[in-house]
Design a protein around this motif. Structure first.
Motif, PDB file in Angstrom:
ATOM      1  N   PHE A   1       0.842  -1.190   0.000  1.00  0.00           N
ATOM      2  CA  PHE A   1       0.000   0.000   0.000  1.00  0.00           C
ATOM      3  C   PHE A   1       0.874   1.235   0.000  1.00  0.00           C
ATOM      4  O   PHE A   1       1.863   1.324   0.723  1.00  0.00           O
ATOM      5  N   SER A   2       0.499   2.196  -0.831  1.00  0.00           N
ATOM      6  CA  SER A   2       1.207   3.470  -0.848  1.00  0.00           C
ATOM      7  C   SER A   2       0.190   4.599  -0.942  1.00  0.00           C
ATOM      8  O   SER A   2      -0.821   4.490  -1.636  1.00  0.00           O
ATOM      9  N   VAL A   3       0.443   5.677  -0.215  1.00  0.00           N
ATOM     10  CA  VAL A   3      -0.399   6.865  -0.281  1.00  0.00           C
ATOM     11  C   VAL A   3       0.079   7.713  -1.452  1.00  0.00           C
ATOM     12  O   VAL A   3       1.247   8.098  -1.522  1.00  0.00           O
ATOM     13  N   GLN A   4      -0.840   7.992  -2.387  1.00  0.00           N
ATOM     14  CA  GLN A   4      -0.489   8.748  -3.588  1.00  0.00           C
ATOM     15  C   GLN A   4      -0.691  10.254  -3.400  1.00  0.00           C
ATOM     16  O   GLN A   4       0.107  11.060  -3.875  1.00  0.00           O
ATOM     17  N   TYR A   5      -1.772  10.619  -2.731  1.00  0.00           N
ATOM     18  CA  TYR A   5      -2.094  12.037  -2.519  1.00  0.00           C
ATOM     19  C   TYR A   5      -2.750  12.216  -1.158  1.00  0.00           C
ATOM     20  O   TYR A   5      -3.406  11.320  -0.652  1.00  0.00           O
ATOM     21  N   LYS A   6      -2.567  13.416  -0.588  1.00  0.00           N
ATOM     22  CA  LYS A   6      -3.243  13.781   0.655  1.00  0.00           C
ATOM     23  C   LYS A   6      -3.977  15.093   0.458  1.00  0.00           C
ATOM     24  O   LYS A   6      -3.450  16.019  -0.167  1.00  0.00           O
ATOM     25  N   ASP A   7      -5.207  15.167   0.980  1.00  0.00           N
ATOM     26  CA  ASP A   7      -5.996  16.387   0.884  1.00  0.00           C
ATOM     27  C   ASP A   7      -5.502  17.393   1.925  1.00  0.00           C
ATOM     28  O   ASP A   7      -5.267  17.025   3.078  1.00  0.00           O
TER      29      ASP A   7
ATOM     30  N   ALA B   1      -5.632   9.521  -1.100  1.00  0.00           N
ATOM     31  CA  ALA B   1      -5.776   8.594  -2.216  1.00  0.00           C
ATOM     32  C   ALA B   1      -4.607   7.637  -2.173  1.00  0.00           C
ATOM     33  O   ALA B   1      -3.450   8.054  -2.017  1.00  0.00           O
ATOM     34  N   GLY B   2      -4.898   6.347  -2.261  1.00  0.00           N
ATOM     35  CA  GLY B   2      -3.846   5.353  -2.151  1.00  0.00           C
ATOM     36  C   GLY B   2      -3.913   4.301  -3.231  1.00  0.00           C
ATOM     37  O   GLY B   2      -4.845   4.279  -4.057  1.00  0.00           O
TER      38      GLY B   2
ATOM     39  N   ILE C   1      -5.638  -1.762  -6.781  1.00  0.00           N
ATOM     40  CA  ILE C   1      -6.904  -1.185  -6.337  1.00  0.00           C
ATOM     41  C   ILE C   1      -6.636   0.263  -5.959  1.00  0.00           C
ATOM     42  O   ILE C   1      -5.802   0.543  -5.088  1.00  0.00           O
ATOM     43  N   GLU C   2      -7.327   1.177  -6.610  1.00  0.00           N
ATOM     44  CA  GLU C   2      -7.189   2.590  -6.273  1.00  0.00           C
ATOM     45  C   GLU C   2      -8.147   2.927  -5.139  1.00  0.00           C
ATOM     46  O   GLU C   2      -9.345   2.644  -5.221  1.00  0.00           O
ATOM     47  N   THR C   3      -7.625   3.518  -4.074  1.00  0.00           N
ATOM     48  CA  THR C   3      -8.454   3.865  -2.928  1.00  0.00           C
ATOM     49  C   THR C   3      -8.547   5.381  -2.783  1.00  0.00           C
ATOM     50  O   THR C   3      -7.640   6.093  -3.206  1.00  0.00           O
ATOM     51  N   PRO C   4      -9.644   5.872  -2.185  1.00  0.00           N
ATOM     52  CA  PRO C   4     -10.756   5.121  -1.590  1.00  0.00           C
ATOM     53  C   PRO C   4     -11.631   4.471  -2.657  1.00  0.00           C
ATOM     54  O   PRO C   4     -11.742   4.980  -3.773  1.00  0.00           O
ATOM     55  N   ILE C   5     -12.248   3.366  -2.287  1.00  0.00           N
ATOM     56  CA  ILE C   5     -13.070   2.629  -3.242  1.00  0.00           C
ATOM     57  C   ILE C   5     -14.225   1.955  -2.501  1.00  0.00           C
ATOM     58  O   ILE C   5     -14.089   1.570  -1.339  1.00  0.00           O
TER      59      ILE C   5
ATOM     60  N   LEU D   1      -0.688   4.954   9.758  1.00  0.00           N
ATOM     61  CA  LEU D   1      -0.925   5.809   8.593  1.00  0.00           C
ATOM     62  C   LEU D   1      -0.542   5.123   7.287  1.00  0.00           C
ATOM     63  O   LEU D   1      -1.058   5.470   6.222  1.00  0.00           O
ATOM     64  N   ASP D   2       0.383   4.170   7.361  1.00  0.00           N
ATOM     65  CA  ASP D   2       0.932   3.572   6.142  1.00  0.00           C
ATOM     66  C   ASP D   2       0.246   2.269   5.745  1.00  0.00           C
ATOM     67  O   ASP D   2       0.775   1.502   4.948  1.00  0.00           O
ATOM     68  N   LYS D   3      -0.943   2.028   6.302  1.00  0.00           N
ATOM     69  CA  LYS D   3      -1.688   0.807   5.977  1.00  0.00           C
ATOM     70  C   LYS D   3      -3.088   1.182   5.481  1.00  0.00           C
ATOM     71  O   LYS D   3      -3.656   2.176   5.928  1.00  0.00           O
ATOM     72  N   PRO D   4      -3.661   0.390   4.574  1.00  0.00           N
ATOM     73  CA  PRO D   4      -5.047   0.646   4.168  1.00  0.00           C
ATOM     74  C   PRO D   4      -6.005   0.405   5.321  1.00  0.00           C
ATOM     75  O   PRO D   4      -5.755  -0.442   6.190  1.00  0.00           O
ATOM     76  N   ARG D   5      -7.113   1.156   5.343  1.00  0.00           N
ATOM     77  CA  ARG D   5      -8.134   1.021   6.375  1.00  0.00           C
ATOM     78  C   ARG D   5      -9.449   0.646   5.706  1.00  0.00           C
ATOM     79  O   ARG D   5      -9.950   1.392   4.865  1.00  0.00           O
TER      80      ARG D   5
END
Length: 256
Positions: free
Chosen positions: A26-32, A39-40, A49-53, A233-237
């Motif tokens: 998992f990698s975080v691509q963007y932060k608001d 977006a991860g 899988i593009e997140t959030p989904i 923070l570095d894991k999908p939820r």
């Protein structure tokens, strides 16, 4: 394109759509900048899988109200939730103990026993890319004592889930991943304790369960935000069971 579906919780499994690589990453691509939204990108052996989904739910082997073509071409599902069995709905026909759950089938009345070990084995055999821990989901209006006892049971089961998962091989020549589930009802101290215990397992991803089960909406948001603040923070939820569009958008803003 080949398609493979994953499986997930009391228990679910999650399915993807195909390619071959390594274990879940998992990698975080963007932060608001105005919220905690992010977006991860999740990568499993079967694809990205593009997140959030939002995950379409397959019950008894299929996603209802859409065809396979629509699911692939119009919904463009990157991941599907396989609702393997949900004992929460069988509260009048179940008996919960430290060992597991005994319940009567709603189909033919036959007796079945689910233990953490058996649930891990079943989900491995189904072929889930993401396998969910065996847990108890207390009702939203549960009193503190019940929620606390339920959480202790869920923690004990989680340890057994990881022991069985780590002692059994992946199936079908791809890597399977076990996600633990945060519980604790609507009580902040129980939720924090659960987040700490779940985080200590260092899984490839974590889930937040026990929400949207009868508690007030504002309480659901409060607990969701608290869990996001206390999970890595570095894991999908994975937010389980929350499905209305406005609830989903609120949760995304909290860091789901």
């Amino acid at each position: 394109m080949k398609k493979h579906t994953k499986t997930v919780c009391f228990f679910y499994s999650v399915y993807l759509c195909a390619h071959f690589m390594a274990a879940l990453a998992f990698s975080v691509q963007y932060k608001d900048s105005l919220s905690k939204a992010r977006a991860g990108l999740i990568t499993t052996d079967h694809g990205r899988i593009e997140t959030p989904i939002f995950m379409p739910v397959g019950t008894i082997g299929s996603v209802k109200a859409v065809t396979q073509r629509q699911l692939h071409e119009e919904v463009k599902a990157q991941i599907i939730l396989g609702n393997t069995y949900h004992v929460f709905s069988l509260s009048g026909q179940r008996k919960i103990s430290e060992e597991g759950v005994i319940f009567k089938s709603h189909i033919d009345g036959s007796k079945h026993v689910f233990t953490p070990e058996k649930v891990m084995d079943i989900q491995r055999s189904i072929g889930g890319d993401i396998i969910m821990a065996f847990d108890e989901c207390p009702p939203g209006a549960s009193e503190y004592a019940y929620a606390k006892n339920s959480l202790e049971l869920t923690k004990s089961w989680l340890t057994r889930c990881f022991t069985q998962f780590n002692n059994t091989p992946d199936k079908y020549n791809f890597t399977q991943n076990l996600f633990p589930i945060v519980q604790g009802g609507t009580y902040s101290d129980l939720r924090k304790a659960s987040c700490e215990f779940v985080a200590s397992k260092n899984a490839t991803g974590n889930a937040i369960g026990g929400l949207s089960v009868g508690e007030p909406t504002e309480k659901m948001y409060e607990i969701c935000a608290l869990c996001c603040e206390n999970l890595p923070l570095d894991k999908p939820r994975y937010l389980m069971g929350v499905g209305t569009p406005w609830n989903i958008l609120e949760a995304i803003g909290m860091g789901i």
